[in-house]
Design an enzyme around this catalytic site. Sequence first.
Site, mmCIF file in Angstrom:
data_model
loop_
_atom_site.group_PDB
_atom_site.id
_atom_site.type_symbol
_atom_site.label_atom_id
_atom_site.label_comp_id
_atom_site.label_asym_id
_atom_site.label_seq_id
_atom_site.Cartn_x
_atom_site.Cartn_y
_atom_site.Cartn_z
ATOM 1 N N HIS A 114 43.003 35.021 43.389
ATOM 2 C CA HIS A 114 42.640 34.463 44.686
ATOM 3 C C HIS A 114 43.322 35.194 45.836
ATOM 4 O O HIS A 114 42.830 35.164 46.966
ATOM 5 C CB HIS A 114 42.963 32.969 44.724
ATOM 6 C CG HIS A 114 41.968 32.137 43.983
ATOM 7 N ND1 HIS A 114 41.608 30.865 44.372
ATOM 8 C CD2 HIS A 114 41.234 32.397 42.869
ATOM 9 C CE1 HIS A 114 40.706 30.378 43.539
ATOM 10 N NE2 HIS A 114 40.468 31.295 42.609
ATOM 11 N N HIS A 278 37.993 33.487 32.860
ATOM 12 C CA HIS A 278 37.762 32.158 32.307
ATOM 13 C C HIS A 278 38.034 32.088 30.812
ATOM 14 O O HIS A 278 37.767 31.073 30.183
ATOM 15 C CB HIS A 278 36.341 31.704 32.631
ATOM 16 C CG HIS A 278 36.138 31.435 34.093
ATOM 17 N ND1 HIS A 278 34.938 31.018 34.625
ATOM 18 C CD2 HIS A 278 37.003 31.521 35.143
ATOM 19 C CE1 HIS A 278 35.069 30.868 35.933
ATOM 20 N NE2 HIS A 278 36.313 31.177 36.264
#
Length: 740
Positions: A114, A278
């Site tokens: 992020h 993920h």
Amino acid sequence: MPEDRPIEDSPPIGEAQTDAPAGGCPAGFGRIKPPVAGGSNXDWWPNQLNMKILQKNPDVINPLDEDFDYRSAVQNLDVDALRADIVEVMHTSQDWWPADFGHYGPLFIRMAWHAAGTYRVSDGRGGAGAGMQRFAPLNSWPDNASLDKARRLLWPVKKKYGKNLSWADLIVYAGNVALEDMGFRTAGFAFGREDRWEPEEDVYWGPEQEWLDRTKRYTGERDLENPLAAVQMGLIYVNPEGPNGNPDPQASAIDIRETFGRMAMNDVETAALIVGGHTFGKTHGNGDASLVGPEPEAAPLEEVGLGWRNPQGTGVGKDAITSGLEVTWTHTPTKWDNSFLEILYGNEWELTKSPAGANQWKPKDNGWANSVPLAHEDGKTHPSMLTSDLALRVDPIYEQITRRWLDHPEELAEEFAKAWFKLLHRDMGPVTRYLGPEVPKDTWLWQDNIPAGNDLSDDEVAKLKELIADSGLTVSQLVSTAWKAASTFRSSDLRGGANGGRIRLQPQLGWEANEPDELAQVVRKYEEIQKASGINVSFADLVVLGGNVGVEKAAKAAGFDVTVPFTPGRGDATQEETDVDSFAYLEPKADGFRNYLGKGSDLPAEFKLIDRANLLGLSAPEMTTLVGGLRVLDVNHGGTKHGVLTDKPGALTTDFFVNLLDMSTAWKPSPADDGTYIGTDRATGSPKWTGTRVDLVFASNSQLRALAEVYAEDDSKEKFVKDFVAAWTKVMDADRFDVA
């Protein structure tokens, strides 16, 4: 504050009085906030130029010693010891924020992702390069919920290594170490990111004034405003529930391709990042998300910089709420393997809701039941997927890519390693800026690599200058060509600039702003000089040297003998070393320094000038000097005379400022209604000059007028030449990271 107004009667800091009387404040409210609470002249005049973005990260706010050099200091770092300390943190769960599955690695991966994932290729802004995740607004974006805890977990490490390790490096290196500690082999890592000490207020994150609003950044069917990349205010990429929360995987794939593309990722890189990222960890949504407290910037003082306090249960661990989604993708959430794809393709999926009410997916027919561990207690559950995960399966291109990886996990590992490295390093500039023992030997096209250049002796430089001066190229051609090459530089991601000589290659050779026909003639002339000289000089060096010759000629015509500083050593890239699609983002749609404004500009020309000056790393005085000088050097796009306020074009005089501020001239908009203005003699009405918004702003804007007045003064002629040469050299050398 007036003495007759009790302090308790004042609205809270950060709030405006809403009962404004008729005829009151023109900004639409009755009480301006004090400066310490963010009040400014912009409250009165919200459309005024923001000159403060030309004062980025000033020395006065830097607490480090004046002679401190981070890029030297970080090379003293014991990287092995640093790695060991990060690993210890990852395996030591803290009661105040317990580690999912006993390992903070997935949290650190999300933190690094992020931080770097705010990068957008259109203007090069965002990214991890300055540690901006520590500051507003990024530290309080909804998509960054709980990353305040990740950084707080790493504080003991930052504290230990002090100034030899920046937060900017630590945030992303922790993610890299996390991947490796969980069994993945990364492509390497480069240190060298310097911390800044205030938020970057030159980044446009979107028009919305509410978190997760998405109503203002799209037009038409779903056309996302440039330069934005994320689909909603406060998200890094896409809405994981689907566009606008609609759980449609195919529509999600469209958003994913657009968003990741704007962050410089192709389809393979995009799929690799989603699958790879993920493979680890989980999301958090085990409760009512509406009860979570305010973000860090709005939290009360006693939260000491943390946000999103959760009053439900323990508020942490199994009760944690971040996104509102409650998803664990695999049965091995702290181990690198191919289980994400095995589970994605090994089940059919049905829509369900998280405990917080968010849209997510679970296997049909109770598939893979009791296979996925719980993060903070005994027991197991089923895997889950996000709408954005299923997009990889329903989109034909993503499906082709990911199905192959299902059978060839080694290819996934290779592509994820490359994409992850690109994600973390996209805004660091060329490989010559990479530092540390883990820098990979491999290079990639996206790094804009440039072969090493050659040094030149003083005699060789003198001979080349003589050849250029006698070539028939005009001052305007010499100066404008050098400017076109060098002014592509972006301080945001350290791309562009004169080094590499790409002004002679596509796509730059064909850009409208570069006047392709004239540029091609100048390129041919430089190639002739290069060949005839018998000197091993790069085309890139020749262009900059030619610009210097033009400036020296212009200064002499104004009565001053100057030598413009020149540092040889630029190299020439080849067309094969140039990613045409990637370099297309550097094309100037406006260049106020040459009075160029392309079609369809989204802002008035003077705002585009400030933005371009910001990307060039210029101060307001430097910008002012360059505009005034380039006007009298007659380098306007298309040869227009707008703003060429002199009867001696080609001479480096202060005439632009003198004549712009001359009150014997009256200005009015041109009847052509084309954004230009006509200056007429107040006494006779005869036309004298024409100008653009960029020209007139130096007389209209109070700050710019103050600067223009300095150079219009009678005793500033020599100062102007000196200041112009200094600012010119700064732009010419902006991409010379090999020069102190």
